[in-house]
Design a protein around this motif. Structure first.
Motif, PDB file in Angstrom:
ATOM      1  N   VAL A 211       0.835  -1.206   0.000  1.00  0.00           N
ATOM      2  CA  VAL A 211       0.000   0.000   0.000  1.00  0.00           C
ATOM      3  C   VAL A 211       0.868   1.253   0.000  1.00  0.00           C
ATOM      4  CG1 VAL A 211      -1.674   1.322   1.339  1.00  0.00           C
ATOM      5  CG2 VAL A 211      -1.946  -1.150   1.084  1.00  0.00           C
ATOM      6  N   VAL A 212       1.916   1.254   0.824  1.00  0.00           N
ATOM      7  CA  VAL A 212       2.823   2.414   0.873  1.00  0.00           C
ATOM      8  C   VAL A 212       3.474   2.639  -0.480  1.00  0.00           C
ATOM      9  CG1 VAL A 212       4.971   3.270   1.871  1.00  0.00           C
ATOM     10  CG2 VAL A 212       3.257   2.215   3.343  1.00  0.00           C
ATOM     11  N   SER A 213       3.967   1.571  -1.091  1.00  0.00           N
ATOM     12  CA  SER A 213       4.645   1.693  -2.377  1.00  0.00           C
ATOM     13  C   SER A 213       3.702   2.169  -3.473  1.00  0.00           C
ATOM     14  CB  SER A 213       5.268   0.346  -2.763  1.00  0.00           C
ATOM     15  OG  SER A 213       5.917   0.419  -4.006  1.00  0.00           O
ATOM     16  N   VAL A 214       2.495   1.629  -3.496  1.00  0.00           N
ATOM     17  CA  VAL A 214       1.532   2.020  -4.527  1.00  0.00           C
ATOM     18  C   VAL A 214       1.143   3.485  -4.370  1.00  0.00           C
ATOM     19  CG1 VAL A 214      -0.835   1.665  -5.329  1.00  0.00           C
ATOM     20  CG2 VAL A 214       0.653  -0.299  -4.945  1.00  0.00           C
ATOM     21  N   ILE A 215       0.883   3.911  -3.149  1.00  0.00           N
ATOM     22  CA  ILE A 215       0.524   5.316  -2.915  1.00  0.00           C
ATOM     23  C   ILE A 215       1.666   6.235  -3.324  1.00  0.00           C
ATOM     24  CG2 ILE A 215       0.013   7.027  -1.133  1.00  0.00           C
ATOM     25  CD1 ILE A 215      -1.556   4.901   0.343  1.00  0.00           C
ATOM     26  N   TRP A 216       2.878   5.880  -2.944  1.00  0.00           N
ATOM     27  CA  TRP A 216       4.037   6.717  -3.279  1.00  0.00           C
ATOM     28  C   TRP A 216       4.217   6.821  -4.786  1.00  0.00           C
ATOM     29  CZ3 TRP A 216       7.642   9.906  -1.198  1.00  0.00           C
ATOM     30  CH2 TRP A 216       8.775  10.168  -1.958  1.00  0.00           C
ATOM     31  N   GLN A 217       4.238   5.672  -5.469  1.00  0.00           N
ATOM     32  CA  GLN A 217       4.467   5.674  -6.905  1.00  0.00           C
ATOM     33  C   GLN A 217       3.319   6.345  -7.660  1.00  0.00           C
ATOM     34  OE1 GLN A 217       7.710   5.392  -7.462  1.00  0.00           O
ATOM     35  NE2 GLN A 217       7.310   4.021  -9.166  1.00  0.00           N
ATOM     36  N   PHE A 218       2.089   6.059  -7.271  1.00  0.00           N
ATOM     37  CA  PHE A 218       0.943   6.657  -7.952  1.00  0.00           C
ATOM     38  C   PHE A 218       0.982   8.179  -7.826  1.00  0.00           C
ATOM     39  CE2 PHE A 218      -3.326   8.061  -8.682  1.00  0.00           C
ATOM     40  CZ  PHE A 218      -3.835   7.188  -9.625  1.00  0.00           C
ATOM     41  N   THR A 219       1.264   8.669  -6.629  1.00  0.00           N
ATOM     42  CA  THR A 219       1.311  10.117  -6.421  1.00  0.00           C
ATOM     43  C   THR A 219       2.446  10.755  -7.210  1.00  0.00           C
ATOM     44  OG1 THR A 219       0.444   9.791  -4.178  1.00  0.00           O
ATOM     45  CG2 THR A 219       1.433  11.926  -4.681  1.00  0.00           C
ATOM     46  N   GLN A 220       3.623  10.146  -7.183  1.00  0.00           N
ATOM     47  CA  GLN A 220       4.764  10.708  -7.887  1.00  0.00           C
ATOM     48  C   GLN A 220       4.541  10.735  -9.396  1.00  0.00           C
ATOM     49  OE1 GLN A 220       7.644  12.056  -6.455  1.00  0.00           O
ATOM     50  NE2 GLN A 220       6.431  11.844  -4.605  1.00  0.00           N
ATOM     51  N   ILE A 221       4.026   9.659  -9.949  1.00  0.00           N
ATOM     52  CA  ILE A 221       3.848   9.593 -11.401  1.00  0.00           C
ATOM     53  C   ILE A 221       2.686  10.474 -11.846  1.00  0.00           C
ATOM     54  CG2 ILE A 221       3.378   8.040 -13.330  1.00  0.00           C
ATOM     55  CD1 ILE A 221       4.685   5.800 -11.712  1.00  0.00           C
ATOM     56  N   TRP A 222       1.608  10.459 -11.088  1.00  0.00           N
ATOM     57  CA  TRP A 222       0.445  11.272 -11.473  1.00  0.00           C
ATOM     58  C   TRP A 222       0.773  12.760 -11.444  1.00  0.00           C
ATOM     59  CZ3 TRP A 222      -4.352   9.672 -13.135  1.00  0.00           C
ATOM     60  CH2 TRP A 222      -5.331  10.665 -13.230  1.00  0.00           C
ATOM     61  N   ASN A 223       1.552  13.194 -10.476  1.00  0.00           N
ATOM     62  CA  ASN A 223       1.878  14.616 -10.352  1.00  0.00           C
ATOM     63  C   ASN A 223       3.074  15.032 -11.202  1.00  0.00           C
ATOM     64  OD1 ASN A 223      -0.172  14.988  -8.485  1.00  0.00           O
ATOM     65  ND2 ASN A 223       1.164  14.656  -6.715  1.00  0.00           N
ATOM     66  N   ASP A 224       3.718  14.086 -11.866  1.00  0.00           N
ATOM     67  CA  ASP A 224       4.899  14.431 -12.649  1.00  0.00           C
ATOM     68  C   ASP A 224       4.524  15.305 -13.842  1.00  0.00           C
ATOM     69  OD1 ASP A 224       7.749  14.028 -13.663  1.00  0.00           O
ATOM     70  OD2 ASP A 224       6.579  13.201 -15.313  1.00  0.00           O
ATOM     71  N   PHE A 225       5.366  16.285 -14.103  1.00  0.00           N
ATOM     72  CA  PHE A 225       5.186  17.164 -15.254  1.00  0.00           C
ATOM     73  C   PHE A 225       6.403  17.147 -16.173  1.00  0.00           C
ATOM     74  CE2 PHE A 225       5.671  21.386 -17.238  1.00  0.00           C
ATOM     75  CZ  PHE A 225       4.516  21.421 -18.001  1.00  0.00           C
ATOM     76  N   LEU A 226       7.590  17.088 -15.584  1.00  0.00           N
ATOM     77  CA  LEU A 226       8.817  17.204 -16.371  1.00  0.00           C
ATOM     78  C   LEU A 226       8.959  16.062 -17.369  1.00  0.00           C
ATOM     79  CD1 LEU A 226      11.458  18.710 -16.899  1.00  0.00           C
ATOM     80  CD2 LEU A 226      12.510  17.343 -15.090  1.00  0.00           C
ATOM     81  N   PHE A 227       8.834  14.830 -16.907  1.00  0.00           N
ATOM     82  CA  PHE A 227       8.968  13.687 -17.811  1.00  0.00           C
ATOM     83  C   PHE A 227       7.863  13.680 -18.866  1.00  0.00           C
ATOM     84  CE2 PHE A 227      11.367  10.993 -14.472  1.00  0.00           C
ATOM     85  CZ  PHE A 227      12.540  11.622 -14.818  1.00  0.00           C
ATOM     86  N   GLY A 228       6.657  14.071 -18.471  1.00  0.00           N
ATOM     87  CA  GLY A 228       5.569  14.118 -19.434  1.00  0.00           C
ATOM     88  C   GLY A 228       5.822  15.115 -20.541  1.00  0.00           C
ATOM     89  N   VAL A 229       6.380  16.276 -20.199  1.00  0.00           N
ATOM     90  CA  VAL A 229       6.694  17.278 -21.209  1.00  0.00           C
ATOM     91  C   VAL A 229       7.842  16.825 -22.094  1.00  0.00           C
ATOM     92  CG1 VAL A 229       7.624  19.608 -21.521  1.00  0.00           C
ATOM     93  CG2 VAL A 229       5.785  19.212 -19.902  1.00  0.00           C
ATOM     94  N   ALA A 230       8.833  16.172 -21.488  1.00  0.00           N
ATOM     95  CA  ALA A 230      10.053  15.837 -22.219  1.00  0.00           C
ATOM     96  C   ALA A 230       9.909  14.621 -23.118  1.00  0.00           C
ATOM     97  CB  ALA A 230      11.197  15.603 -21.227  1.00  0.00           C
ATOM     98  N   PHE A 231       9.067  13.651 -22.739  1.00  0.00           N
ATOM     99  CA  PHE A 231       9.079  12.375 -23.452  1.00  0.00           C
ATOM    100  C   PHE A 231       7.754  11.994 -24.094  1.00  0.00           C
ATOM    101  CE2 PHE A 231      12.296  11.775 -19.996  1.00  0.00           C
ATOM    102  CZ  PHE A 231      13.404  11.837 -20.833  1.00  0.00           C
ATOM    103  N   GLN A 232       6.680  12.735 -23.848  1.00  0.00           N
ATOM    104  CA  GLN A 232       5.423  12.410 -24.488  1.00  0.00           C
ATOM    105  C   GLN A 232       5.325  13.112 -25.830  1.00  0.00           C
ATOM    106  OE1 GLN A 232       3.829   9.650 -23.740  1.00  0.00           O
ATOM    107  NE2 GLN A 232       1.871  10.646 -23.533  1.00  0.00           N
TER     108      GLN A 232
END
Length: 289
Positions: A211-232
């Motif tokens: 649960v801790v890992s899923v919450i951490w990863q989901f929050t980090q990836i969902w809120n990410d902007f830099l990688f989305g701008v650079a690689f999408q």
């Protein structure tokens, strides 16, 4: 004895009631911005202009939600946020599942199947937690280009998986350290192998850390902007011949060997990326057109 232990004095009951009261007030204060946002979203514009933020909507309407979902403009496109919303889920869910699974196996191997140099391997993986996002942009752009997935959703999923493995490994490793090694040793004596021990012994007790890992990863990836701008993939009118800024970064990294400046870079586009104390410049219109 059990009745004596369960019996509480009036002072203890009062203290527990005050504790729950404080916790409830703190929770209400914490979710107040969300409540205000939801109430405001169903208010007509006239009520928003005239009324208070905390007032309940008199004539609730879901027209703003419908317009935002299917007609809202993002840049020069007016397709709404619905496509972006589902695209975020299509990236987040695989990345979370893969990074959590790999982190669990890594933590299991580093604690219950230790090998020579396992502590060094863990230290090197732990070092990945402290690498800033900006440092990996150019190397990751080159790697995605070599793999042929620089313009795909799979490329962005791979970026998040690679960057999240260090964190998930840390979580599971520290959790599995507390599980007695005797359980694993007994399973080995009974003939259980690597994956059978993990599936039958460690995984059933791993719910809290999963649960801790899923919450951490989901929050980090969902809120990410830099990688989305650079690689999408971006709108094709922005970079002719390059479907995404990741390809643009990949081209610039090849133009400037050793972060040096050549003729192509000195007569370049006014924008640049600062790496290693120097500005990489590239002529986007001539090279990417």
């Amino acid at each position: 004895m059990a009745n004596v232990i369960r019996r509480q004095t009036p002072a203890a009951r009062l203290g527990r009631g005050l504790l729950y009261g404080v916790l409830i007030l703190a929770a209400l204060f914490y979710i107040l911005p969300l409540v205000v946002m939801l109430m405001t979203s169903v208010k007509p514009l006239s009520e928003i202009s005239a009324g208070s933020l905390l007032s309940f909507p008199q004539n609730p309407t879901f027209a703003p939600w419908t317009k935002a979902w299917g007609e809202a403009c993002t840049g020069m496109r007016c397709d709404g946020v619905g496509g972006y919303f589902w695209n975020s889920f299509a990236i987040v869910i695989p990345a979370v599942l893969i990074s959590t699974t790999i982190g669990a196996l890594n933590g299991y191997a580093l604690t219950k199947w230790r090998f020579k140099g396992s502590e060094l391997v863990f230290a090197l993986m732990l070092f990945g937690c402290f690498i800033p996002f900006q440092v990996v942009l150019l190397p990751m752009a080159q790697t995605l280009g070599w793999l042929g997935i620089s313009s795909s959703r799979a490329g962005l999923i791979l970026v998040h998986v690679v960057f999240g493995i260090a964190f998930t490994t840390l979580f599971f490793r520290n959790f599995y350290v507390g599980i007695p090694n005797e359980l694993v040793s007994a399973a080995k004596l009974d003939g259980a192998g690597f994956f059978r021990i993990f599936w039958r012994i460690l995984l059933p007790v791993s719910a809290p850390i999963i649960v801790v890992s899923v919450i951490w990863q989901f929050t980090q990836i969902w809120n990410d902007f830099l990688f989305g701008v650079a690689f999408q993939p971006q709108h094709p009118a922005r970079y002719r011949g390059a479907k995404q800024p990741g390809e643009y970064l990949h081209w610039r990294s090849r133009v400037q060997r050793g972060y040096g400046g050549g003729d192509d870079c000195r007569a370049a586009h006014p924008g640049g990326v600062r790496v290693g104390g120097k500005i990489l410049r590239a002529r986007a219109d001539s090279r990417l057109g």
